[in-house]
Design a protein around this motif. Structure first.
Motif, mmCIF file in Angstrom:
data_model
loop_
_atom_site.group_PDB
_atom_site.id
_atom_site.type_symbol
_atom_site.label_atom_id
_atom_site.label_comp_id
_atom_site.label_asym_id
_atom_site.label_seq_id
_atom_site.Cartn_x
_atom_site.Cartn_y
_atom_site.Cartn_z
ATOM 1 N N ALA A 226 0.827 -1.206 0.000
ATOM 2 C CA ALA A 226 0.000 0.000 0.000
ATOM 3 C C ALA A 226 0.861 1.255 0.000
ATOM 4 O O ALA A 226 0.556 2.227 -0.685
ATOM 5 C CB ALA A 226 -0.932 -0.007 1.205
ATOM 6 N N ALA A 227 1.977 1.223 0.752
ATOM 7 C CA ALA A 227 2.811 2.415 0.850
ATOM 8 C C ALA A 227 3.488 2.722 -0.484
ATOM 9 O O ALA A 227 3.690 3.882 -0.826
ATOM 10 C CB ALA A 227 3.862 2.238 1.945
ATOM 11 N N PHE A 228 3.822 1.696 -1.245
ATOM 12 C CA PHE A 228 4.409 1.935 -2.562
ATOM 13 C C PHE A 228 3.430 2.652 -3.486
ATOM 14 O O PHE A 228 3.818 3.233 -4.483
ATOM 15 C CB PHE A 228 4.858 0.619 -3.203
ATOM 16 C CG PHE A 228 6.311 0.345 -3.013
ATOM 17 C CD1 PHE A 228 7.251 1.049 -3.745
ATOM 18 C CD2 PHE A 228 6.750 -0.590 -2.090
ATOM 19 C CE1 PHE A 228 8.598 0.820 -3.564
ATOM 20 C CE2 PHE A 228 8.099 -0.824 -1.898
ATOM 21 C CZ PHE A 228 9.029 -0.121 -2.633
ATOM 22 N N GLN A 229 2.141 2.540 -3.152
ATOM 23 C CA GLN A 229 1.143 3.166 -4.015
ATOM 24 C C GLN A 229 0.650 4.488 -3.449
ATOM 25 O O GLN A 229 -0.434 4.944 -3.802
ATOM 26 C CB GLN A 229 -0.018 2.213 -4.206
ATOM 27 C CG GLN A 229 0.453 0.959 -4.905
ATOM 28 C CD GLN A 229 -0.617 -0.079 -5.016
ATOM 29 O OE1 GLN A 229 -1.784 0.236 -4.999
ATOM 30 N NE2 GLN A 229 -0.222 -1.315 -5.143
ATOM 31 N N VAL A 230 1.429 5.109 -2.586
ATOM 32 C CA VAL A 230 0.984 6.366 -1.980
ATOM 33 C C VAL A 230 0.691 7.388 -3.076
ATOM 34 O O VAL A 230 1.458 7.572 -4.006
ATOM 35 C CB VAL A 230 2.026 6.915 -0.986
ATOM 36 C CG1 VAL A 230 3.351 7.163 -1.667
ATOM 37 C CG2 VAL A 230 1.530 8.184 -0.335
ATOM 38 N N PHE A 231 -0.489 7.991 -2.972
ATOM 39 C CA PHE A 231 -0.871 8.986 -3.961
ATOM 40 C C PHE A 231 -1.695 10.109 -3.349
ATOM 41 O O PHE A 231 -1.332 11.268 -3.445
ATOM 42 C CB PHE A 231 -1.669 8.339 -5.109
ATOM 43 C CG PHE A 231 -2.344 9.339 -6.003
ATOM 44 C CD1 PHE A 231 -1.588 10.108 -6.872
ATOM 45 C CD2 PHE A 231 -3.714 9.531 -5.953
ATOM 46 C CE1 PHE A 231 -2.206 11.059 -7.681
ATOM 47 C CE2 PHE A 231 -4.327 10.477 -6.756
ATOM 48 C CZ PHE A 231 -3.570 11.232 -7.628
ATOM 49 N N ASP A 232 -2.803 9.731 -2.686
ATOM 50 C CA ASP A 232 -3.750 10.772 -2.270
ATOM 51 C C ASP A 232 -3.136 11.808 -1.330
ATOM 52 O O ASP A 232 -3.413 12.996 -1.457
ATOM 53 C CB ASP A 232 -5.035 10.166 -1.672
ATOM 54 C CG ASP A 232 -4.755 8.971 -0.786
ATOM 55 O OD1 ASP A 232 -3.576 8.755 -0.465
ATOM 56 O OD2 ASP A 232 -5.703 8.267 -0.414
#
Lengths: 297, 436
Positions: A226-232
């Motif tokens: 999930a952290a690799f996909q940080v966006f918002d």
């Protein structure tokens, strides 16, 4: 003879019902996840036209551009920095709080609720609030502590400021998972240890952590992904005129920029594929490494 | 076994989370599918149109005008407000997936792209057939933004100009006369010096680094520089005149007369004016409702015309939105009827009266001016009489604008000189334009 037929019938029925029950999930996974994964990989070989029309096949050009694109590698580095801070720190804090909350203390359920609250709040709202806390002119942090720090516009610290928001919002979720894991550890171990004269800290390191290791492993793998996909968080906190944006934008943020702001979906897909490869590699390493430290009872 | 299960679970999880992300790339159109069916159902029953806009400030006023139309036509119109970024993401997804709102705003940044891909309803025949509409009544440059090959794809909605906002209280305190029509951009610089306090509690001027239209574009064209050439093939950022104009801002920032880039990026010029941190900003007429409803600005601030160049040229960049309909809409007749109504003199007058925006219909601005008695809105109308330059655009405006925003930061922060930055920008922009 009759018995065997009955048995077979029952097994068939079980088989049928089993599939029927997982079918909705399977269909959902295939339509929403599996097919898009392959379409994304497919799309990364194209120079996409506006509105999905007039795509031109360009082979590996997107990939050769990707390898020379310093912006992409900087973003990957930013993402890794975020992961390195967010995941271990959030796990450590959550572990300590979970162990404390597992003791017999007053108002346990109130504390549990409080720690879980950030998880319920919308990420966009969280980001807005933190943005004001961090504001260098009017922000609470600078005013209360009399500091003059540009938390989110100084390139050297902005990514860590964002990681702090990430830690804050995810700790509650980790706590709940750890609490569930702690319930499974038999009390006997602790009693035996106490009789043997082990201190609380010794109990923590020699009983709690080894027996909780499956939970810790699960949390660290899912949080890492999930952290690799940080966006918002980054999208809400940063603006494109922010001097720190190059040093904070994550791979998904960059993917969003290319796909939706610049309308270059082909290159966006290429960035997404890079992210997929990175996540798979790291998850693979974690699964390999679990042999060394995870104890399944 | 347990290990194998765990491994399997983790792989599924990794894939599904990654899949969710990918989903948004490839199937954005489809994932909006839920709303498609809803919209279709609504349109089929033909008693409701969905209208999409991006400015909350305008929602109430526009809904009132649309209710008038509903009373006549018996069709309801429902406004959805999105933020600017979301708006374009959603519209593009809708365009790719075949489900756009019935009626929506168009902007010069993207109009060419949408028209070229046949996504907007061609209004040419309906305009010719209509007895309520005569294209001569609207500002030509704005109509032109939404036209291609003699065909009209959107009706002009409004017009905007830029003016100078100033804090009267700060001017009085420093004993400096208010801005007037004699000001040049150099006067602005000199005055900013007098209004800046050393302790950082008050700055003379704040440049809106995130928005070119309401800040440096005006100076560039006043100094007879340009952003893009007439034929939209080359960049104008390396034009000596452009550089000269931009160096005024460089000076303002380097001497600390404006909050530094970090403060600007975190707050924006309008917030700084509202909180009494800066004495002057330049802002577009679409910001008036925000300042009108703010207690501090309504008491302390007022408006003057923009400064002029040393040779006396005063320029306002102007722009205007258009009302467009989806080419593949289910209810294009009703959509046209709404757009036609919104373009009538009656509706355009009402838009001005309600203070929504200045209207694209010529001669309706007086009503707008009287909307807020405590601001000198006449300044915005005076800017209509200055040299008007339509906001520079090309097919890929949003790509090069974004690049310019990013590159300029080096100059704003003083890491590089303005001249070097602009030359670099011109090179990069020429590359983008060549690919159009």
């Amino acid at each position: 003879m009759m018995l065997r037929i009955n048995n077979n019938k029952q097994r068939n029925a079980q088989f049928l019902w089993g599939w029927l029950f997982i079918l909705p999930t399977m269909i959902g996974l295939i339509i929403l996840n599996i097919i898009p994964i392959f379409r994304t990989i497919f799309q990364s070989f194209f120079k996409t036209g506006d509105f999905g029309k007039g795509n031109i096949f360009i082979g590996l050009q997107n990939y050769s551009k990707l390898f020379e694109d310093t912006e992409v590698w900087q973003s990957l580095w930013n993402t890794i920095k975020y992961v390195i801070v967010e995941v271990p720190v959030s796990i450590m804090i959550a572990l300590i709080i979970a162990v404390l909350l597992n003791q017999k203390i007053k108002g346990k359920s109130i504390f549990r609720t409080i720690f879980f609250l950030p998880m319920i709040a919308a990420p966009a709202a969280i980001a807005m609030v933190w943005r004001w806390l961090y504001n260098s002119q009017f922000g609470l942090l600078n005013n209360v502590f009399n500091l003059d720090v540009a938390w989110i516009s100084d390139p050297s610290i902005a990514i860590y400021s964002i990681a702090v928001i990430g830690i804050w919002s995810v700790v509650g979720y980790n706590i709940v998972l750890f609490l569930a894991g702690l319930q499974e550890i038999p009390r006997d171990y602790y009693e035996a240890a106490r009789i043997d004269g082990a201190s609380g800290i010794n109990q923590f390191f020699h009983i709690t952590i080894p027996l909780l290791s499956p939970s810790i492993f699960f949390v660290s793998v899912t949080r890492m992904i999930a952290a690799f996909q940080v966006f918002d968080l980054i999208y809400m906190v940063m603006t494109d005129t922010n001097p720190a944006i190059e040093k904070t934008q994550s791979l998904v943020y960059l993917f969003y920029q290319y796909s939706f702001t610049y309308g270059n979906k082909g290159y966006g897909a290429t960035i997404a594929v890079l992210l997929l490869v990175v996540i798979m590699m790291i998850t693979g390493i974690q699964i390999y490494a679990q042999k060394k430290w995870v104890h399944y009872s | 076994m347990k290990k194998l299960m765990a491994l399997f679970m983790v792989m599924i999880l990794a894939l599904s989370i990654a899949g969710c992300k990918n989903e948004t790339i490839t199937d954005q159109g489809k994932s909006e599918g839920g709303s498609t069916t809803k919209d279709n159902a609504v349109s089929k029953s033909s008693d409701k149109l969905t209208v999409a806009i991006w400015d909350t400030n305008q929602q109430a006023g526009l809904q009132e005008i649309m209710n008038d139309w509903s009373a006549q036509s018996g069709v309801k119109a429902e406004i959805q407000v999105l933020s600017w970024d979301e708006y374009w993401t959603l519209l593009e997804a809708g365009a790719s997936g075949g489900s756009m709102p019935d009626v929506f705003w168009m902007h010069s940044n993207n109009s060419q792209k949408y028209i070229k891909n046949n996504l907007l309803l061609d209004l040419t025949d309906q305009i010719l057939a209509s007895d309520k509409i005569d294209m001569n009544h609207y500002y030509e440059d704005i109509s032109e933004l939404y036209a291609m090959d003699q065909k009209q794809y959107a009706m002009p909605k409004d017009i905007d100009t830029i003016a100078l906002w100033y804090n009267k209280t700060m001017f009085d305190e420093a004993g400096v006369p208010y801005p007037d029509s004699t000001w040049t951009w150099d006067t602005l610089y000199e005055t900013a010096k007098k209004l800046t306090k050393d302790d950082g509690s008050q700055y003379g001027y704040a440049i809106n680094t995130g928005n070119n239209q309401d800040s440096y574009y005006n100076a560039i064209y006043a100094y007879s520089g340009k952003v893009i050439s007439e034929d939209k093939k080359t960049s104008g950022y390396d034009d000596p005149k452009t550089i000269e104009a931009m160096e005024v801002f460089e000076k303002i920032l380097n001497e600390g007369l404006s909050p530094n880039l970090q403060i600007m990026a975190e707050n924006g010029a309008d917030v700084l004016l509202k909180s009494g941190k800066v004495a002057m900003i330049t802002q577009g007429s679409w910001m008036v409702p925000g300042f009108r409803d703010n207690e501090y600005t309504s008491e302390n601030c007022d408006i003057a015309v923009l400064p002029k160049a040393p040779d006396g040229t005063r320029v306002s960049i102007y722009n205007g939105l258009g009302w467009a309909a989806a080419a593949n809409g289910k209810n294009t007749d009703a959509a046209w009827s709404l757009i036609e109504y919104l373009s009538t003199k009656e509706a355009q007058l009402k838009q001005a009266e309600l203070g929504v925006t200045m209207s694209a219909y010529k001669g309706t601005s007086e009503e707008w001016k009287n909307g807020v008695p405590y601001f000198n809105l006449q300044a915005y109308l005076d800017m209509l009489d200055a040299t008007l330059i339509i906001r520079p655009y090309s097919l890929s405006t949003s790509i090069w604008e974004d690049m310019v925003n990013k590159e300029l930061r080096a100059a704003w922060s003083g890491e590089a000189t303005m001249k070097d930055t602009l030359i670099k920008i011109a090179e990069s922009m020429n590359k983008t334009l060549a690919e159009e």
